[in-house]
Design a protein around this motif. Sequence first.
Motif, PDB file in Angstrom:
ATOM      1  N   HIS A   1       8.803 -16.294   8.621  1.00 38.25           N
ATOM      2  CA  HIS A   1       7.817 -15.235   8.784  1.00 38.25           C
ATOM      3  C   HIS A   1       7.672 -14.512   7.445  1.00 38.25           C
ATOM      4  O   HIS A   1       8.632 -14.432   6.684  1.00 38.25           O
ATOM      5  N   ILE A   2       6.506 -13.966   7.201  1.00 34.45           N
ATOM      6  CA  ILE A   2       6.270 -13.200   5.976  1.00 34.45           C
ATOM      7  C   ILE A   2       5.826 -11.796   6.371  1.00 34.45           C
ATOM      8  O   ILE A   2       4.917 -11.634   7.183  1.00 34.45           O
ATOM      9  N   VAL A   3       6.467 -10.798   5.766  1.00 36.76           N
ATOM     10  CA  VAL A   3       6.072  -9.403   5.929  1.00 36.76           C
ATOM     11  C   VAL A   3       5.685  -8.891   4.548  1.00 36.76           C
ATOM     12  O   VAL A   3       6.495  -8.920   3.619  1.00 36.76           O
ATOM     13  N   ILE A   4       4.450  -8.440   4.424  1.00 35.89           N
ATOM     14  CA  ILE A   4       3.927  -7.951   3.150  1.00 35.89           C
ATOM     15  C   ILE A   4       3.888  -6.420   3.203  1.00 35.89           C
ATOM     16  O   ILE A   4       3.140  -5.853   3.996  1.00 35.89           O
ATOM     17  N   PRO A   5       4.683  -5.735   2.374  1.00 33.21           N
ATOM     18  CA  PRO A   5       4.619  -4.277   2.361  1.00 33.21           C
ATOM     19  C   PRO A   5       3.397  -3.801   1.574  1.00 33.21           C
ATOM     20  O   PRO A   5       3.071  -4.360   0.524  1.00 33.21           O
ATOM     21  N   ALA A   6       2.716  -2.793   2.099  1.00 33.76           N
ATOM     22  CA  ALA A   6       1.522  -2.270   1.415  1.00 33.76           C
ATOM     23  C   ALA A   6       1.444  -0.763   1.633  1.00 33.76           C
ATOM     24  O   ALA A   6       1.348  -0.302   2.763  1.00 33.76           O
ATOM     25  N   ARG A   7       1.495   0.000   0.534  1.00 30.96           N
ATOM     26  CA  ARG A   7       1.428   1.460   0.612  1.00 30.96           C
ATOM     27  C   ARG A   7       0.289   1.983  -0.256  1.00 30.96           C
ATOM     28  O   ARG A   7       0.081   1.507  -1.359  1.00 30.96           O
ATOM     29  N   MET A   8      -0.405   2.979   0.246  1.00 31.10           N
ATOM     30  CA  MET A   8      -1.464   3.616  -0.541  1.00 31.10           C
ATOM     31  C   MET A   8      -0.886   4.573  -1.569  1.00 31.10           C
ATOM     32  O   MET A   8      -1.477   4.801  -2.607  1.00 31.10           O
ATOM     33  N   ALA A   9       0.272   5.143  -1.295  1.00 29.67           N
ATOM     34  CA  ALA A   9       0.847   6.185  -2.154  1.00 29.67           C
ATOM     35  C   ALA A   9       1.796   5.624  -3.211  1.00 29.67           C
ATOM     36  O   ALA A   9       2.726   6.286  -3.631  1.00 29.67           O
ATOM     37  N   SER A  10       1.547   4.431  -3.672  1.00 30.54           N
ATOM     38  CA  SER A  10       2.369   3.842  -4.716  1.00 30.54           C
ATOM     39  C   SER A  10       2.372   4.752  -5.947  1.00 30.54           C
ATOM     40  O   SER A  10       1.351   5.327  -6.307  1.00 30.54           O
ATOM     41  N   VAL A  11       3.507   4.869  -6.585  1.00 32.36           N
ATOM     42  CA  VAL A  11       3.618   5.729  -7.767  1.00 32.36           C
ATOM     43  C   VAL A  11       2.904   5.106  -8.969  1.00 32.36           C
ATOM     44  O   VAL A  11       2.205   5.791  -9.719  1.00 32.36           O
ATOM     45  N   ARG A  12       3.057   3.818  -9.155  1.00 31.41           N
ATOM     46  CA  ARG A  12       2.477   3.173 -10.335  1.00 31.41           C
ATOM     47  C   ARG A  12       0.965   3.008 -10.265  1.00 31.41           C
ATOM     48  O   ARG A  12       0.279   3.158 -11.261  1.00 31.41           O
ATOM     49  N   LEU A  13       0.442   2.651  -9.094  1.00 28.11           N
ATOM     50  CA  LEU A  13      -1.000   2.445  -8.966  1.00 28.11           C
ATOM     51  C   LEU A  13      -1.449   2.800  -7.551  1.00 28.11           C
ATOM     52  O   LEU A  13      -1.585   1.934  -6.692  1.00 28.11           O
ATOM     53  N   PRO A  14      -1.682   4.079  -7.302  1.00 26.86           N
ATOM     54  CA  PRO A  14      -2.100   4.500  -5.953  1.00 26.86           C
ATOM     55  C   PRO A  14      -3.377   3.784  -5.507  1.00 26.86           C
ATOM     56  O   PRO A  14      -4.304   3.599  -6.292  1.00 26.86           O
ATOM     57  N   GLY A  15      -3.412   3.364  -4.253  1.00 24.92           N
ATOM     58  CA  GLY A  15      -4.591   2.695  -3.706  1.00 24.92           C
ATOM     59  C   GLY A  15      -4.700   1.227  -4.062  1.00 24.92           C
ATOM     60  O   GLY A  15      -5.682   0.574  -3.712  1.00 24.92           O
ATOM     61  N   ASN A  16      -3.716   0.681  -4.725  1.00 26.36           N
ATOM     62  CA  ASN A  16      -3.752  -0.705  -5.186  1.00 26.36           C
ATOM     63  C   ASN A  16      -4.088  -1.727  -4.095  1.00 26.36           C
ATOM     64  O   ASN A  16      -4.879  -2.635  -4.346  1.00 26.36           O
ATOM     65  N   PRO A  17      -3.541  -1.639  -2.876  1.00 22.96           N
ATOM     66  CA  PRO A  17      -3.843  -2.664  -1.874  1.00 22.96           C
ATOM     67  C   PRO A  17      -5.333  -2.789  -1.534  1.00 22.96           C
ATOM     68  O   PRO A  17      -5.783  -3.851  -1.134  1.00 22.96           O
ATOM     69  N   LEU A  18      -6.088  -1.721  -1.713  1.00 24.69           N
ATOM     70  CA  LEU A  18      -7.511  -1.771  -1.388  1.00 24.69           C
ATOM     71  C   LEU A  18      -8.398  -1.951  -2.620  1.00 24.69           C
ATOM     72  O   LEU A  18      -9.618  -1.958  -2.508  1.00 24.69           O
ATOM     73  N   ALA A  19      -7.778  -2.127  -3.775  1.00 29.45           N
ATOM     74  CA  ALA A  19      -8.555  -2.349  -5.002  1.00 29.45           C
ATOM     75  C   ALA A  19      -9.378  -3.624  -4.849  1.00 29.45           C
ATOM     76  O   ALA A  19      -8.862  -4.659  -4.427  1.00 29.45           O
ATOM     77  N   PRO A  20     -10.674  -3.548  -5.178  1.00 35.81           N
ATOM     78  CA  PRO A  20     -11.511  -4.747  -5.028  1.00 35.81           C
ATOM     79  C   PRO A  20     -11.226  -5.792  -6.109  1.00 35.81           C
ATOM     80  O   PRO A  20     -11.144  -5.471  -7.288  1.00 35.81           O
ATOM     81  N   VAL A  21     -11.060  -7.017  -5.670  1.00 39.65           N
ATOM     82  CA  VAL A  21     -10.866  -8.160  -6.561  1.00 39.65           C
ATOM     83  C   VAL A  21     -11.793  -9.262  -6.057  1.00 39.65           C
ATOM     84  O   VAL A  21     -11.642  -9.725  -4.921  1.00 39.65           O
ATOM     85  N   ALA A  22     -12.751  -9.640  -6.868  1.00 41.30           N
ATOM     86  CA  ALA A  22     -13.709 -10.693  -6.492  1.00 41.30           C
ATOM     87  C   ALA A  22     -14.379 -10.389  -5.150  1.00 41.30           C
ATOM     88  O   ALA A  22     -14.569 -11.271  -4.323  1.00 41.30           O
ATOM     89  N   GLY A  23     -14.673  -9.106  -4.910  1.00 38.67           N
ATOM     90  CA  GLY A  23     -15.411  -8.728  -3.714  1.00 38.67           C
ATOM     91  C   GLY A  23     -14.589  -8.506  -2.458  1.00 38.67           C
ATOM     92  O   GLY A  23     -15.148  -8.240  -1.395  1.00 38.67           O
ATOM     93  N   HIS A  24     -13.266  -8.624  -2.559  1.00 34.99           N
ATOM     94  CA  HIS A  24     -12.388  -8.431  -1.408  1.00 34.99           C
ATOM     95  C   HIS A  24     -11.226  -7.524  -1.817  1.00 34.99           C
ATOM     96  O   HIS A  24     -10.796  -7.546  -2.964  1.00 34.99           O
TER      97      HIS A  24
END
Length: 68
Positions: A4-27
């Motif tokens: 199984h794979i569990v991917i951690p994703a936080r909006m309040a990251s210290v290094r780059l806040p909002g990184n999980p929702l950053a657009p890359v190639a339209g997604h």
Amino acid sequence: MSYHIVIPARMASVRLPGNPLAPVAGHPLIDHVYRRAVASDAEQVVIATDSLEIQQAVSAFGGTAVMT
């Protein structure tokens, strides 16, 4: 062997806040990460998050998110 794979994703990251929702190639970046994990033939892939925004984005592209 199954796994199984569990991917951690936080909006309040210290290094780059909002990184999980950053657009890359339209997604959002988290969509790309999720699709690569699914392509690995894992039995289950989930995104663990503390953010309602991320949970909604994951649901929008058909992924599975759990609130932590």
